[in-house]
Write a protein that holds these residues in place. Sequence first.
Motif, mmCIF file in Angstrom:
data_model
loop_
_atom_site.group_PDB
_atom_site.id
_atom_site.type_symbol
_atom_site.label_atom_id
_atom_site.label_comp_id
_atom_site.label_asym_id
_atom_site.label_seq_id
_atom_site.Cartn_x
_atom_site.Cartn_y
_atom_site.Cartn_z
ATOM 1 N N UNK A 105 18.385 -51.423 -37.270
ATOM 2 C CA UNK A 105 17.095 -51.505 -37.858
ATOM 3 C C UNK A 105 16.308 -52.905 -37.056
ATOM 4 N N UNK A 106 15.067 -52.537 -36.934
ATOM 5 C CA UNK A 106 14.351 -53.479 -36.238
ATOM 6 C C UNK A 106 13.660 -54.653 -37.177
ATOM 7 N N UNK A 107 14.158 -55.168 -37.822
ATOM 8 C CA UNK A 107 14.082 -56.594 -38.601
ATOM 9 C C UNK A 107 14.014 -57.371 -37.713
ATOM 10 N N UNK A 108 13.203 -58.740 -37.922
ATOM 11 C CA UNK A 108 12.901 -58.946 -39.352
ATOM 12 C C UNK A 108 11.636 -58.297 -39.823
ATOM 13 N N UNK A 109 11.269 -58.909 -41.065
ATOM 14 C CA UNK A 109 10.083 -58.331 -41.361
ATOM 15 C C UNK A 109 8.639 -59.114 -40.852
ATOM 16 N N UNK A 110 7.715 -58.281 -40.432
ATOM 17 C CA UNK A 110 6.605 -58.645 -40.058
ATOM 18 C C UNK A 110 5.566 -58.631 -40.830
ATOM 19 N N UNK A 111 4.547 -59.588 -40.544
ATOM 20 C CA UNK A 111 3.319 -59.878 -41.384
ATOM 21 C C UNK A 111 2.361 -58.857 -40.776
ATOM 22 N N UNK A 112 1.344 -58.483 -41.568
ATOM 23 C CA UNK A 112 0.329 -57.508 -40.999
ATOM 24 C C UNK A 112 -0.352 -58.358 -39.796
ATOM 25 N N UNK A 113 -0.432 -57.748 -38.617
ATOM 26 C CA UNK A 113 -1.196 -58.315 -37.607
ATOM 27 C C UNK A 113 -0.129 -58.977 -36.518
ATOM 28 N N UNK A 137 26.820 -42.677 -31.638
ATOM 29 C CA UNK A 137 25.332 -42.981 -31.000
ATOM 30 C C UNK A 137 24.938 -44.134 -32.123
ATOM 31 N N UNK A 138 24.208 -44.854 -31.365
ATOM 32 C CA UNK A 138 23.256 -45.981 -32.033
ATOM 33 C C UNK A 138 21.917 -45.423 -32.377
ATOM 34 N N UNK A 139 21.617 -45.295 -33.735
ATOM 35 C CA UNK A 139 20.368 -44.677 -34.216
ATOM 36 C C UNK A 139 19.520 -46.001 -34.608
ATOM 37 N N UNK A 140 18.233 -46.157 -34.189
ATOM 38 C CA UNK A 140 17.235 -47.007 -34.772
ATOM 39 C C UNK A 140 16.387 -46.238 -35.902
ATOM 40 N N UNK A 141 17.187 -46.373 -37.031
ATOM 41 C CA UNK A 141 16.210 -45.776 -38.002
ATOM 42 C C UNK A 141 14.654 -46.430 -38.653
ATOM 43 N N UNK A 142 13.729 -45.763 -38.426
ATOM 44 C CA UNK A 142 12.480 -46.219 -38.337
ATOM 45 C C UNK A 142 11.980 -46.383 -39.701
ATOM 46 N N UNK A 157 9.203 -52.923 -37.260
ATOM 47 C CA UNK A 157 8.500 -52.669 -36.013
ATOM 48 C C UNK A 157 7.974 -51.280 -36.278
ATOM 49 N N UNK A 158 6.438 -51.043 -35.392
ATOM 50 C CA UNK A 158 5.881 -49.945 -35.163
ATOM 51 C C UNK A 158 6.868 -48.892 -34.553
ATOM 52 N N UNK A 159 6.795 -47.739 -34.683
ATOM 53 C CA UNK A 159 7.634 -46.450 -34.219
ATOM 54 C C UNK A 159 7.355 -46.563 -32.488
ATOM 55 N N UNK A 160 6.276 -47.124 -32.261
ATOM 56 C CA UNK A 160 5.849 -46.878 -30.637
ATOM 57 C C UNK A 160 6.550 -48.031 -29.741
ATOM 58 N N UNK A 161 6.886 -49.130 -30.726
ATOM 59 C CA UNK A 161 7.366 -50.372 -29.974
ATOM 60 C C UNK A 161 8.861 -50.160 -30.129
ATOM 61 N N UNK A 162 9.328 -49.368 -31.116
ATOM 62 C CA UNK A 162 10.878 -49.001 -31.145
ATOM 63 C C UNK A 162 11.276 -48.361 -29.841
ATOM 64 N N UNK A 163 10.184 -47.413 -29.764
ATOM 65 C CA UNK A 163 10.538 -46.536 -28.635
ATOM 66 C C UNK A 163 10.577 -47.154 -27.381
ATOM 67 N N UNK A 164 9.479 -48.105 -27.235
ATOM 68 C CA UNK A 164 9.340 -48.972 -25.904
ATOM 69 C C UNK A 164 10.557 -49.519 -25.748
#
Length: 234
Positions: A105-113, A137-142, A157-164
């Motif tokens: 998981x793409x922690x930590x928690x992000x503030x809006x913006x 397999x390593x799975x990044x669960x969005x 994180x946003x999905x597009x950033x996880x993909x990047x």
Amino acid sequence: EGAEAALYAGLAGMGIAGLEQPFFGSLHRRDEPWLLGQLRPGWTFVLTLLPGVMDRLKDDKSFGLASTDAAGRARALDFTESALRSVERINLRMGRPAVLAVELHSAPRLAVGEKPSVSAFRDSLSQLRRLDWMGATLLVEHCDAAMPGREPDKGFMRLEDEIAAIESSKGATPVKIAINWGRSALETRSSEGPLEHLRRAAEARLLGGLFFSGVTPAHPDYGSWRDSHAPFST
């Protein structure tokens, strides 16, 4: 202990293929050897690190594989690498490579913006991909990302950033995206959101799994747009 034993016995009678097994730092909060004894020989497993991640985020806001804080990212890497020992123990118990995937998981928690650190997540994934996960397999669960005008639940994180981050990471172990229906619906406030996330992951050739959790716009037990594992609708 009796109730937990009854749960596993009941699952064994359902003819299931396997379990999504939570990881808290071990496979059980109190007694991992006991839990290993409950696993049936024919089952396969997906190990999810989210329960342990959320436990740590309560007192450690900089904990996470995508953290811009070097110490917080190091703690998250140590935690994730410790899951490899549990993968080994499950496989030893089953006598075969029984863990199909490990959910990250793409922690930590992000503030809006707040701008996420794609590079930090990329570097974490690259370090983890260099390890031998014994066929898993390593799975990044969005999970739901922070969106303007509303309070997130997870706020990762946003999905597009996880993909990047995945696309720019390197290593022998494969890493893909898992879409969780409830969390994508929570993020987008729409039942179309999970379909859009599935499409994006598939277009990137990174779709590795689909999980069915639920979410409610308003419910006395499951709340308003909370990641509270609402059951299937009728």
